[in-house]
Design a protein around this motif. Structure first.
Motif, PDB file in Angstrom:
ATOM      1  N   ALA A  53       0.829  -1.198   0.000  1.00  0.00           N
ATOM      2  CA  ALA A  53       0.000   0.000   0.000  1.00  0.00           C
ATOM      3  C   ALA A  53       0.865   1.249   0.000  1.00  0.00           C
ATOM      4  CB  ALA A  53      -0.925  -0.004   1.214  1.00  0.00           C
ATOM      5  N   ALA A  54       1.977   1.202   0.739  1.00  0.00           N
ATOM      6  CA  ALA A  54       2.855   2.368   0.827  1.00  0.00           C
ATOM      7  C   ALA A  54       3.541   2.638  -0.499  1.00  0.00           C
ATOM      8  CB  ALA A  54       3.895   2.149   1.926  1.00  0.00           C
ATOM      9  N   ASN A  55       3.823   1.557  -1.260  1.00  0.00           N
ATOM     10  CA  ASN A  55       4.530   1.719  -2.522  1.00  0.00           C
ATOM     11  C   ASN A  55       3.602   2.023  -3.696  1.00  0.00           C
ATOM     12  OD1 ASN A  55       7.026   1.218  -1.339  1.00  0.00           O
ATOM     13  ND2 ASN A  55       6.849  -1.008  -1.607  1.00  0.00           N
ATOM     14  N   ALA A  56       2.303   1.939  -3.492  1.00  0.00           N
ATOM     15  CA  ALA A  56       1.357   2.190  -4.574  1.00  0.00           C
ATOM     16  C   ALA A  56       1.407   3.655  -4.995  1.00  0.00           C
ATOM     17  CB  ALA A  56      -0.058   1.825  -4.125  1.00  0.00           C
ATOM     18  N   SER A  57       1.160   3.898  -6.266  1.00  0.00           N
ATOM     19  CA  SER A  57       1.154   5.263  -6.773  1.00  0.00           C
ATOM     20  C   SER A  57      -0.072   6.000  -6.240  1.00  0.00           C
ATOM     21  CB  SER A  57       1.117   5.249  -8.304  1.00  0.00           C
ATOM     22  OG  SER A  57      -0.120   4.715  -8.747  1.00  0.00           O
ATOM     23  N   PRO A  58      -0.035   7.340  -6.196  1.00  0.00           N
ATOM     24  CA  PRO A  58      -1.207   8.103  -5.723  1.00  0.00           C
ATOM     25  C   PRO A  58      -2.472   7.786  -6.498  1.00  0.00           C
ATOM     26  CG  PRO A  58       0.724   9.513  -5.845  1.00  0.00           C
ATOM     27  CD  PRO A  58       1.116   8.222  -6.476  1.00  0.00           C
ATOM     28  N   GLU A  59      -2.350   7.628  -7.833  1.00  0.00           N
ATOM     29  CA  GLU A  59      -3.544   7.352  -8.620  1.00  0.00           C
ATOM     30  C   GLU A  59      -4.119   5.974  -8.323  1.00  0.00           C
ATOM     31  OE1 GLU A  59       0.014   7.246 -11.554  1.00  0.00           O
ATOM     32  OE2 GLU A  59      -0.664   8.449  -9.849  1.00  0.00           O
ATOM     33  N   ASN A  60      -3.233   4.990  -8.070  1.00  0.00           N
ATOM     34  CA  ASN A  60      -3.719   3.660  -7.723  1.00  0.00           C
ATOM     35  C   ASN A  60      -4.347   3.636  -6.330  1.00  0.00           C
ATOM     36  OD1 ASN A  60      -3.028   2.597 -10.146  1.00  0.00           O
ATOM     37  ND2 ASN A  60      -1.346   1.325  -9.411  1.00  0.00           N
ATOM     38  N   ARG A  61      -3.783   4.425  -5.416  1.00  0.00           N
ATOM     39  CA  ARG A  61      -4.400   4.509  -4.084  1.00  0.00           C
ATOM     40  C   ARG A  61      -5.772   5.163  -4.180  1.00  0.00           C
ATOM     41  NH1 ARG A  61       0.888   5.912  -2.337  1.00  0.00           N
ATOM     42  NH2 ARG A  61       0.316   8.126  -2.188  1.00  0.00           N
ATOM     43  N   ALA A  62      -5.893   6.201  -5.040  1.00  0.00           N
ATOM     44  CA  ALA A  62      -7.192   6.864  -5.222  1.00  0.00           C
ATOM     45  C   ALA A  62      -8.197   5.908  -5.836  1.00  0.00           C
ATOM     46  CB  ALA A  62      -7.022   8.100  -6.105  1.00  0.00           C
ATOM     47  N   ALA A  63      -7.764   5.109  -6.818  1.00  0.00           N
ATOM     48  CA  ALA A  63      -8.663   4.132  -7.437  1.00  0.00           C
ATOM     49  C   ALA A  63      -9.106   3.090  -6.420  1.00  0.00           C
ATOM     50  CB  ALA A  63      -7.968   3.457  -8.615  1.00  0.00           C
ATOM     51  N   ALA A  64      -8.175   2.672  -5.551  1.00  0.00           N
ATOM     52  CA  ALA A  64      -8.529   1.698  -4.516  1.00  0.00           C
ATOM     53  C   ALA A  64      -9.555   2.283  -3.548  1.00  0.00           C
ATOM     54  CB  ALA A  64      -7.273   1.260  -3.765  1.00  0.00           C
ATOM     55  N   GLN A  65      -9.422   3.570  -3.224  1.00  0.00           N
ATOM     56  CA  GLN A  65     -10.389   4.220  -2.330  1.00  0.00           C
ATOM     57  C   GLN A  65     -11.772   4.289  -2.978  1.00  0.00           C
ATOM     58  OE1 GLN A  65      -8.582   7.999  -1.465  1.00  0.00           O
ATOM     59  NE2 GLN A  65      -7.019   7.121  -0.099  1.00  0.00           N
ATOM     60  N   ILE A  66     -11.800   4.593  -4.294  1.00  0.00           N
ATOM     61  CA  ILE A  66     -13.076   4.625  -5.000  1.00  0.00           C
ATOM     62  C   ILE A  66     -13.691   3.229  -5.037  1.00  0.00           C
ATOM     63  CG2 ILE A  66     -14.078   4.871  -7.310  1.00  0.00           C
ATOM     64  CD1 ILE A  66     -13.843   7.504  -5.995  1.00  0.00           C
ATOM     65  N   ALA A  67     -12.859   2.217  -5.256  1.00  0.00           N
ATOM     66  CA  ALA A  67     -13.348   0.835  -5.273  1.00  0.00           C
ATOM     67  C   ALA A  67     -13.953   0.459  -3.929  1.00  0.00           C
ATOM     68  CB  ALA A  67     -12.210  -0.120  -5.625  1.00  0.00           C
ATOM     69  N   LEU A  68     -13.284   0.849  -2.865  1.00  0.00           N
ATOM     70  CA  LEU A  68     -13.778   0.552  -1.520  1.00  0.00           C
ATOM     71  C   LEU A  68     -15.104   1.266  -1.266  1.00  0.00           C
ATOM     72  CD1 LEU A  68     -13.266  -0.783   1.226  1.00  0.00           C
ATOM     73  CD2 LEU A  68     -12.029   1.279   1.916  1.00  0.00           C
ATOM     74  N   ARG A  69     -15.191   2.527  -1.670  1.00  0.00           N
ATOM     75  CA  ARG A  69     -16.427   3.276  -1.476  1.00  0.00           C
ATOM     76  C   ARG A  69     -17.577   2.650  -2.258  1.00  0.00           C
ATOM     77  NH1 ARG A  69     -18.235   7.920   0.414  1.00  0.00           N
ATOM     78  NH2 ARG A  69     -16.149   8.641   1.010  1.00  0.00           N
ATOM     79  N   LEU A  70     -17.324   2.268  -3.505  1.00  0.00           N
ATOM     80  CA  LEU A  70     -18.384   1.676  -4.321  1.00  0.00           C
ATOM     81  C   LEU A  70     -18.868   0.367  -3.715  1.00  0.00           C
ATOM     82  CD1 LEU A  70     -20.065   1.901  -6.910  1.00  0.00           C
ATOM     83  CD2 LEU A  70     -18.280   0.580  -8.076  1.00  0.00           C
ATOM     84  N   THR A  71     -17.931  -0.464  -3.258  1.00  0.00           N
ATOM     85  CA  THR A  71     -18.321  -1.721  -2.613  1.00  0.00           C
ATOM     86  C   THR A  71     -19.200  -1.460  -1.396  1.00  0.00           C
ATOM     87  OG1 THR A  71     -16.283  -2.808  -3.347  1.00  0.00           O
ATOM     88  CG2 THR A  71     -17.441  -3.798  -1.479  1.00  0.00           C
TER      89      THR A  71
END
Length: 264
Positions: free
Chosen positions: A39-57
């Motif tokens: 998670a720490a090594n993920a790019s900002p855009e990938n972290r943002a996409a993961a947050q959107i994925a979590l919110r949608l779920t």
């Protein structure tokens, strides 16, 4: 949400599309475990996409637990602002989104926008999806063109049945967007019925001398709806429009053999 946060979400959404042809599909799904180091090594855009994925779920699960249609709509109205800046970023990137989280967020939010009455924004998303061939998730069981047409047509028919007007510009916009798209005739007939009913209602509220164009437009739409689906329920309205058009259309003047007016 602060202006800085909104700007960041837009930029990250655009970068997600630009950097990943699959629209972020490479992002680890929200439900899957991931290491702190990953998670720490993920790019900002990938972290943002993961947050959107979590919110949608989370939001889809919440909606599934709500029984009342009115409460579901209220919940969607509350949820949509959290996705809006992400959607703006994807729209500005103007690129395909493949099968990643963006391919889930876009169609889901489009349907939510229809449900809460944000029809213009929904049409904008549908246009983007059709242009970039973003498919609807399997749970909708229809393609993008059919969903936007049928859902808005049904919203219009429901409003009209309750005696309320519906924006004709929205109906015309959907008709223009989906023109030539292959779909079941019954679906197209719904939209044409809604257009015809709205044109007829407006003609009835117009002055006699200006109502003829609307009556002709109503008849064109209603007759085509009848042709496509003979049980669409427009026969009475066709007869009414024909009667009104006859009443406001001046009779042609008779002429004599020399072409002169008989009253001369």
């Amino acid at each position: 949400m602060s202006l800085a946060r909104r700007h960041r979400d837009r930029v990250l959404a655009a970068k997600t599309v630009a950097s990943a042809p699959d629209g972020g599909a490479a992002v680890v799904p929200a439900a899957a475990p991931s290491s702190a180091a990953g998670a720490a090594n993920a790019s900002p855009e990938n972290r943002a996409a993961a947050q959107i994925a979590l919110r949608l779920t989370h939001d889809l699960r919440r909606l599934k637990e709500i029984k009342s249609i009115d409460l579901k709509i209220a919940a969607k109205r509350e949820m949509l602002p959290h996705y809006r800046d992400w959607l703006v970023g994807l729209h500005k990137a103007d690129a395909g989104v493949g099968s990643g989280i963006a391919a889930e967020v876009l169609p889901t939010c489009m349907v939510w926008m229809i449900d809460v009455g944000e029809y213009s924004d929904a049409i904008d998303l549908a246009e983007f999806m059709m242009r970039h061939r973003v498919e609807m998730p399997a749970r909708y069981q229809r393609d993008t063109a059919t969903v936007i047409l049928e859902e808005i047509a049904e919203a219009a028919l429901k409003a009209q049945a309750a005696g309320e007007e519906f924006p004709l510009c929205i109906l015309d916009g959907v008709d223009h967007l989906t023109y030539g798209e292959d779909m079941h005739d019954q679906a197209r007939a719904k939209l044409l019925k809604a257009i015809g009913v709205e044109q007829l209602r407006r003609a009835e509220e117009s002055e006699a001398e200006t109502s003829a164009p609307r009556l002709n437009a109503a008849l064109d739409a209603l007759r085509e709806a009848q042709r496509l689906h003979d049980r669409i329920g427009v026969r009475d309205r066709i007869r009414r429009a024909e009667k009104l058009l006859k009443a406001v259309t001046p009779e042609p003047e008779e002429t004599n053999e020399q072409g002169g007016n008989t009253s001369a």
